[in-house]
Design a protein around this motif. Structure first.
Motif, short mmCIF file in Angstrom:
data_model
loop_
_atom_site.label_atom_id
_atom_site.label_comp_id
_atom_site.label_asym_id
_atom_site.label_seq_id
_atom_site.Cartn_x
_atom_site.Cartn_y
_atom_site.Cartn_z
N SER A 161 21.62 71.36 40.70
CA SER A 161 21.08 70.31 39.82
C SER A 161 20.53 70.87 38.51
O SER A 161 20.34 70.14 37.54
CB SER A 161 19.98 69.52 40.55
N ALA A 162 20.28 72.18 38.48
CA ALA A 162 19.77 72.82 37.26
C ALA A 162 20.89 73.09 36.26
O ALA A 162 20.63 73.50 35.12
CB ALA A 162 19.06 74.13 37.61
N THR A 163 22.13 72.86 36.67
CA THR A 163 23.28 73.14 35.80
C THR A 163 23.90 71.85 35.26
O THR A 163 23.66 70.77 35.76
CB THR A 163 24.37 73.92 36.56
N ARG A 164 24.74 72.03 34.24
CA ARG A 164 25.48 70.89 33.69
C ARG A 164 26.79 70.69 34.44
O ARG A 164 27.46 69.67 34.26
CB ARG A 164 25.78 71.13 32.21
N SER A 165 27.17 71.67 35.25
CA SER A 165 28.46 71.60 35.96
C SER A 165 28.28 71.98 37.43
O SER A 165 28.71 73.05 37.86
CB SER A 165 29.47 72.53 35.29
N ASP B 221 13.58 82.08 46.39
CA ASP B 221 12.63 81.24 45.68
C ASP B 221 13.42 80.19 44.90
O ASP B 221 14.19 80.52 43.99
CB ASP B 221 11.78 82.10 44.72
N LEU B 222 13.25 78.93 45.28
CA LEU B 222 14.07 77.85 44.72
C LEU B 222 13.96 77.76 43.20
O LEU B 222 14.98 77.66 42.50
CB LEU B 222 13.68 76.51 45.36
N GLU B 223 12.74 77.80 42.67
CA GLU B 223 12.56 77.64 41.22
C GLU B 223 13.18 78.80 40.44
O GLU B 223 13.77 78.60 39.38
CB GLU B 223 11.08 77.49 40.88
N GLN B 224 13.04 80.02 40.99
CA GLN B 224 13.66 81.18 40.32
C GLN B 224 15.18 81.06 40.33
O GLN B 224 15.84 81.37 39.33
CB GLN B 224 13.23 82.47 41.01
N LYS B 225 15.72 80.62 41.44
CA LYS B 225 17.18 80.47 41.53
C LYS B 225 17.68 79.39 40.57
O LYS B 225 18.70 79.56 39.89
CB LYS B 225 17.60 80.13 42.97
N LYS B 226 16.96 78.29 40.48
CA LYS B 226 17.35 77.21 39.57
C LYS B 226 17.34 77.70 38.12
O LYS B 226 18.24 77.37 37.34
CB LYS B 226 16.41 76.01 39.73
N GLU B 227 16.37 78.52 37.77
CA GLU B 227 16.30 79.06 36.42
C GLU B 227 17.49 79.99 36.14
O GLU B 227 18.09 79.94 35.06
CB GLU B 227 14.98 79.81 36.21
N ILE B 228 17.82 80.83 37.12
CA ILE B 228 18.97 81.74 36.98
C ILE B 228 20.26 80.93 36.79
O ILE B 228 21.08 81.23 35.91
CB ILE B 228 19.11 82.66 38.22
#
Length: 290
Positions: free
Chosen positions: A127-131, A92-99
């Motif tokens: 893209s959900a991360t700063r690094s 699940d893309l959104e769940q992974k991005k949150e993790i």
């Protein structure tokens, strides 16, 4: 040198990854959202090791040593000791991005964060991360312990250093062949194997042969370890459907559209080994009973 590895999400794949890492003398920190899931994962790993003892593959002493390297944890902050973290939650893309957003906040800048995703975009997850330069794909194949190959998938911003460290870890620390892949929906293995399974589903749907005979044709006739239907049961029919639907959206080609039979099975809850029934039936140990 990577010595401590986190595994986030210990379903079927996460369990296999954690067991394999511990077998290779690495300290494993298993994170799940509930104590019940953690206990279940530990029980399944212990059951897997007991089966290996029965087959004389390992000794009781080795089992104790492997289990002593596995540390169940319930808080994301406890992963700060890890040099590498492998995420293996549901597709699940959104769940992974949150993790990944949370992992990015609690880990140091030199910790590599890997995803075991089989078909989702590493670039979008990163893209959900700063690094995003330290985000990479490590796509393991089921069963993890006996398949000596890992797809190393680089996202758009994955750094060369991250790629090299991950490749070295794969080939030296866990002794698996690293297959280097640029990001593309389904990568290499998922793209090919899901088409294989989907075509077998069409053959079944057309009444050409039974699931048993189709599996036997490919297993015996072409030396596949598992036929397409038992393979799908092992992967989880919902996972196969999710991968096909993602590739269908990305490529827009009809060959990736999931078979009607697959959709019916998923709606019925016949998800394969994890549900005890798919195209075939399985006992609580995951062994086929018919």
């Amino acid at each position: 040198m990577i010595k401590k590895v986190g595994v986030v999400g210990v379903g079927t794949m996460g369990q296999g990854i954690a067991e394999m890492l511990a077998k290779n003398s690495l300290d494993v920190y298993m994170l799940e959202i509930s104590d019940d899931r953690l206990k279940h994962a530990l029980n399944m790993i212990e059951m897997s090791l007991d089966k290996q003892i029965e087959k004389w593959a390992i000794t009781s002493s080795e089992k104790k040593l492997i289990l002593s390297r596995i540390h169940p944890i319930s808080k994301m902050e406890e992963l700060t000791v890890c040099e590498l973290i492998i995420e293996s939650i549901t597709e699940d893309l959104e769940q992974k991005k949150e993790i990944f957003k949370q992992l990015d906040q609690v880990t140091s800048a030199d910790t590599i964060i890997a995803s075991n995703t089989s078909s989702l975009s590493l670039t979008e997850i990163a893209s959900a991360t700063r690094s995003p330069e330290r985000v990479i794909g490590m796509h393991f194949t089921y069963p993890v312990s006996s398949i000596d190959m890992v797809e190393i998938v680089r996202g758009l911003k994955t750094s060369e250093e991250t790629v090299e460290v991950t490749k070295q870890f794969t080939e030296e620390a866990i002794q698996k062949k690293a297959v280097m892949v640029f990001e593309s929906p389904g990568y290499v293995t998922t793209r090919l194997i899901c088409l294989f399974i989907n075509e077998a589903l069409h053959v079944l749907e057309e009444g050409v042969a039974t699931a048993e005979d189709i599996d036997n044709a490919m297993r015996v006739g072409y030396s596949f370890k598992l036929g397409p239907f038992q393979m799908a049961d092992q992967f989880g029919l919902d996972s196969v459907q999710a991968a096909l639907e993602n590739m269908f959206r990305e490529y827009g080609e009809l060959k990736y559209r999931p078979s009607i039979v697959l959709k019916k099975m998923v709606r019925a809850g016949h998800l394969g080994v994890k549900a005890g029934v798919g195209f075939f039936k399985y006992d609580e140990d995951g062994d086929r009973v018919e």
